[in-house]
Scaffold this active site. Sequence first.
Site, mmCIF file in Angstrom:
data_model
loop_
_atom_site.group_PDB
_atom_site.id
_atom_site.type_symbol
_atom_site.label_atom_id
_atom_site.label_comp_id
_atom_site.label_asym_id
_atom_site.label_seq_id
_atom_site.Cartn_x
_atom_site.Cartn_y
_atom_site.Cartn_z
ATOM 1 N N HIS A 98 -11.459 -2.649 3.824
ATOM 2 C CA HIS A 98 -11.349 -2.250 5.222
ATOM 3 C C HIS A 98 -12.075 -0.927 5.495
ATOM 4 O O HIS A 98 -12.113 -0.475 6.634
ATOM 5 C CB HIS A 98 -9.871 -2.116 5.596
ATOM 6 C CG HIS A 98 -9.201 -1.009 4.835
ATOM 7 N ND1 HIS A 98 -9.080 -1.007 3.468
ATOM 8 C CD2 HIS A 98 -8.656 0.148 5.260
ATOM 9 C CE1 HIS A 98 -8.484 0.103 3.084
ATOM 10 N NE2 HIS A 98 -8.210 0.825 4.139
ATOM 11 N N ASP A 99 -12.599 -0.301 4.460
ATOM 12 C CA ASP A 99 -13.315 0.971 4.630
ATOM 13 C C ASP A 99 -14.826 0.825 4.469
ATOM 14 O O ASP A 99 -15.571 1.748 4.809
ATOM 15 C CB ASP A 99 -12.848 1.986 3.570
ATOM 16 C CG ASP A 99 -11.399 2.417 3.742
ATOM 17 O OD1 ASP A 99 -10.927 2.463 4.901
ATOM 18 O OD2 ASP A 99 -10.746 2.715 2.732
ATOM 19 N N GLU A 112 -6.543 3.800 -5.792
ATOM 20 C CA GLU A 112 -7.795 4.058 -5.072
ATOM 21 C C GLU A 112 -8.320 5.411 -5.527
ATOM 22 O O GLU A 112 -7.694 6.446 -5.260
ATOM 23 C CB GLU A 112 -7.588 4.074 -3.550
ATOM 24 C CG GLU A 112 -8.930 4.170 -2.824
ATOM 25 C CD GLU A 112 -8.875 4.728 -1.404
ATOM 26 O OE1 GLU A 112 -9.881 4.637 -0.698
ATOM 27 O OE2 GLU A 112 -7.829 5.275 -1.008
ATOM 28 N N ASP A 162 -2.997 4.726 -2.362
ATOM 29 C CA ASP A 162 -4.027 5.293 -1.495
ATOM 30 C C ASP A 162 -4.493 6.662 -2.020
ATOM 31 O O ASP A 162 -3.672 7.493 -2.426
ATOM 32 C CB ASP A 162 -3.417 5.466 -0.091
ATOM 33 C CG ASP A 162 -4.438 5.823 0.971
ATOM 34 O OD1 ASP A 162 -5.322 4.997 1.237
ATOM 35 O OD2 ASP A 162 -4.349 6.932 1.530
ATOM 36 N N ASP A 213 0.864 -1.175 0.000
ATOM 37 C CA ASP A 213 0.000 0.000 0.000
ATOM 38 C C ASP A 213 0.905 1.232 0.000
ATOM 39 O O ASP A 213 1.723 1.404 0.907
ATOM 40 C CB ASP A 213 -0.877 -0.023 1.266
ATOM 41 C CG ASP A 213 -2.242 0.588 1.046
ATOM 42 O OD1 ASP A 213 -2.298 1.692 0.471
ATOM 43 O OD2 ASP A 213 -3.244 -0.024 1.465
HETATM 44 C C1 GLC Z 1 -7.853 5.452 2.167
HETATM 45 C C2 GLC Z 1 -7.752 4.274 3.095
HETATM 46 C C3 GLC Z 1 -8.413 4.619 4.391
HETATM 47 C C4 GLC Z 1 -7.682 5.797 4.983
HETATM 48 C C5 GLC Z 1 -7.628 6.960 4.012
HETATM 49 C C6 GLC Z 1 -6.652 8.001 4.437
HETATM 50 O O1 GLC Z 1 -9.159 5.737 1.817
HETATM 51 O O2 GLC Z 1 -8.313 3.147 2.469
HETATM 52 O O3 GLC Z 1 -8.444 3.549 5.265
HETATM 53 O O4 GLC Z 1 -8.302 6.211 6.161
HETATM 54 O O5 GLC Z 1 -7.209 6.545 2.734
HETATM 55 O O6 GLC Z 1 -5.339 7.530 4.264
#
Ligand code: GLC
Length: 534
Positions: free
Chosen positions: A333-334, A271, A208, A106
């Site tokens: 995980h979100d 992402e 991310d 990540d």
């Molecule tokens: C992404 C991650 C999340 C995190 C955010 C800030 O969306 O998946 O878990 O809180 O970025 O880094």
Amino acid sequence: MSGSRAPQRDRPWWESAVIYQIYPRSFADSDGDGIGDLEGVRHRLDHLVQLGVDAVWLSPIFPSPMVDFGYDIADYCGIEPMFGTLADFDRLIAELHARGLKLLLDFVPNHTSDRHAWFQESRASRDSAKRDWYIWRDPAPDGGPPNNWTSDMGGSAWELDPATGQYYLHAFLREQPDLNWRNPQVREAMHDVLRFWLDRGVDGFRIDVLWHCIKAADLRDNPPNPAFRPELGDKFKVLQHHSANQPEIHEVAAGFRRLTDTYGERLLVGEICLPVETLMQYYGTADAPGVHLPFNFQLLDAPWEAAALARIIGDYDAALPADGWPNWVIGSHDAPRIAGRLGEPQARVAAMLLLTLRGTPTLYQGDELGIGRVDIPPERIRDTQDVRQPGLGLGRDGSRTPMPWDDSVHAGFSTAEPWLPLNADWHTRNVARHHAEPGSMLNLHRDLLALRRAYAALSIGDLTVLAPHGEVLAYERRHDGERLLVALNLTRAPQRLALPDGVTAEVLLSTLPHRHFGGELAPDEGIVLRLEEV
Ligand code: GLC
Ligand code: MG
């Protein structure tokens, strides 16, 4: 391409791969501190092999104060001691590779932790050599924040640093200051981070919040959001027109891509939470290539209705650029657990959907067991997003609970009380139990993944969505003479399924125990049929 036996273009490994997301805090704990770690992952690799996935994406494992559970990174080139050491990492990657599995890390480029040495140096004084590595601005004339941007985690996106009298920008927590991607030194330093891990053998990265990295140069106010309601959280007070998704982001992504391409066939997954047409821009162009897979999150909140899903699948496929490879996500995980949203019978159907659509699926740990919604008692809430904006249901702990491995103490996850509670049904919903139970959710996933391997049509074949008939979502997958029909009954009532003219059908797999197909789908049944022309 379909039906032809002409040699195919060489396909990169990731087009036919299935990615499995590991949330390392919650996968397996080897040292009895109640928190998962790298050795824990290494001891559980057989699970991944038996499941039949091809690549692992590990959520962040780097030194971190853990305010955002690893997405606040204090050193990009180390391993968080709670997770292990670089030697553990090297052992893990070697053992993954020995089993033919790839590893994605990540990569968090938008922000660091406020404990990162770069930020410490940046905040030390206005003349610091690293001042411009972050985004600092004077207060507004009234002393307040420089503009109206809000943080995704609540409150203003600006934090005043009293020592130097300026505000710094943070799209997420105040402990996660945003880097200034307009500064070439930042780009160079972050490219070094990518090289560090590529040199250690990683096969790619999940990037991310890629679309956040560059903000409008003049940091002008965002327009207010006319649809804002306080229950949505502060993030939605304004429309993020100027704080995210700026045209220059594509040059940043191209920089990542050009660098990783020099290492051979490496994968970049981005992402990006944007509408489909905008998402497509993240595939890039010939001149400025983007990520290979901009995450497609549409299934996470799609209405569970045949017509809506058919439209989503068809529109997405039609919107893809000529060389763009699709991908699908059904948990993370979100996001709330899919089985919590739909219940187990339809979560089985959803698994069949995820693993039979055209494109690269990402499967989230625990979804292969059908873990549902886990209610977290107030005193055990850990997610800062929930702590800082309580009562809005924004917490993500419920999707981050430990993997239940067996029915021994703490479900075999740890010898100590885990950092988050287990799913309430862990005594029966665990890997060992599901392993032994024919037809369990775990075995359904194994069967689906085995079928995907056996029939290339399921991974790389063409896809045609059939006109929805009642609440049945059906599509054909074809490749090299293989012709498969996937039909998913999205309801609790039986549904008729008419076959195309002139074919016979053989059941390859049903989400229900062994079945013969007689023109009807049982309640909650998904089915994969092999069609043969008569
Ligand atoms: C992404 C991650 C999340 C995190 C955010 C800030 O969306 O998946 O878990 O809180 O970025 O880094
Ligand atoms: Mg541990």
